[in-house]
Scaffold this motif. Sequence first.
Motif, mmCIF file in Angstrom:
data_model
loop_
_atom_site.group_PDB
_atom_site.id
_atom_site.type_symbol
_atom_site.label_atom_id
_atom_site.label_comp_id
_atom_site.label_asym_id
_atom_site.label_seq_id
_atom_site.Cartn_x
_atom_site.Cartn_y
_atom_site.Cartn_z
ATOM 1 N N LYS A 10 0.855 -1.191 0.000
ATOM 2 C CA LYS A 10 0.000 0.000 0.000
ATOM 3 C C LYS A 10 0.891 1.241 0.000
ATOM 4 C CE LYS A 10 -4.006 -0.225 0.720
ATOM 5 N NZ LYS A 10 -5.084 -0.130 -0.246
ATOM 6 N N THR B 68 -3.835 6.457 -1.095
ATOM 7 C CA THR B 68 -4.501 5.704 -2.157
ATOM 8 C C THR B 68 -4.985 4.362 -1.611
ATOM 9 O OG1 THR B 68 -4.290 4.745 -4.367
ATOM 10 C CG2 THR B 68 -2.325 4.717 -3.005
ATOM 11 N N ASP B 69 -6.070 3.866 -2.187
ATOM 12 C CA ASP B 69 -6.556 2.533 -1.845
ATOM 13 C C ASP B 69 -6.119 1.511 -2.874
ATOM 14 O OD1 ASP B 69 -7.872 3.358 0.464
ATOM 15 O OD2 ASP B 69 -9.662 3.946 -0.655
ATOM 16 N N ASP B 70 -5.327 1.930 -3.857
ATOM 17 C CA ASP B 70 -4.865 1.033 -4.911
ATOM 18 C C ASP B 70 -3.938 -0.042 -4.349
ATOM 19 O OD1 ASP B 70 -6.261 2.718 -6.529
ATOM 20 O OD2 ASP B 70 -4.516 3.573 -7.525
ATOM 21 N N ASN C 235 0.937 -0.788 -10.387
ATOM 22 C CA ASN C 235 -0.384 -0.468 -9.846
ATOM 23 C C ASN C 235 -1.367 -1.481 -10.430
ATOM 24 O OD1 ASN C 235 -2.910 0.524 -9.197
ATOM 25 N ND2 ASN C 235 -2.257 2.645 -9.349
ATOM 26 N N SER D 100 -4.356 -2.097 -9.486
ATOM 27 C CA SER D 100 -5.744 -1.625 -9.495
ATOM 28 C C SER D 100 -6.108 -0.877 -10.770
ATOM 29 C CB SER D 100 -5.990 -0.697 -8.304
ATOM 30 O OG SER D 100 -5.800 -1.398 -7.099
ATOM 31 N N HIS D 101 -5.120 -0.284 -11.406
ATOM 32 C CA HIS D 101 -5.391 0.531 -12.595
ATOM 33 C C HIS D 101 -4.508 0.167 -13.753
ATOM 34 C CE1 HIS D 101 -8.234 3.084 -10.602
ATOM 35 N NE2 HIS D 101 -7.409 3.144 -9.578
#
Length: 118
Positions: free
Chosen positions: A89, A93-95, A112, A114-115
């Motif tokens: 983490k 950010t929550d990514d 990353n 998440s994205h």
Amino acid sequence: MYRLFNSTPIAKTWTGAEQTARGSFNSLTHHSGAGAVYPDKISGGLTVAEMWMYEKGNGGNDYNLRCLQPALFKCQNNLKDLQDGTPLKLDATDDVFLKFCLYGDAQHYLINASHWEA
């Protein structure tokens, strides 16, 4: 700024010309300073920086900015004790970021997850 790879082939120049372009990846983090303890003694976490791709100019050794690598970060900390693929983490950010390493224990990166776009 630190150039990670020297003249890596890219498929095409930014103009779309068919000849192969030469490029390099850059980051504000240094490999020579990438041995900082994790977690970092000052921040309590990681120190990372975004990475950019530069394209070598036609006439010499000048490099022109080609793009920002939006989901790839270079780590300043030594993460050799963490297995590749370990989720980490970052502040604000929550990514989810996945750790990976290139070239032995010297160069650590985060993706990353998440994205990440294909």
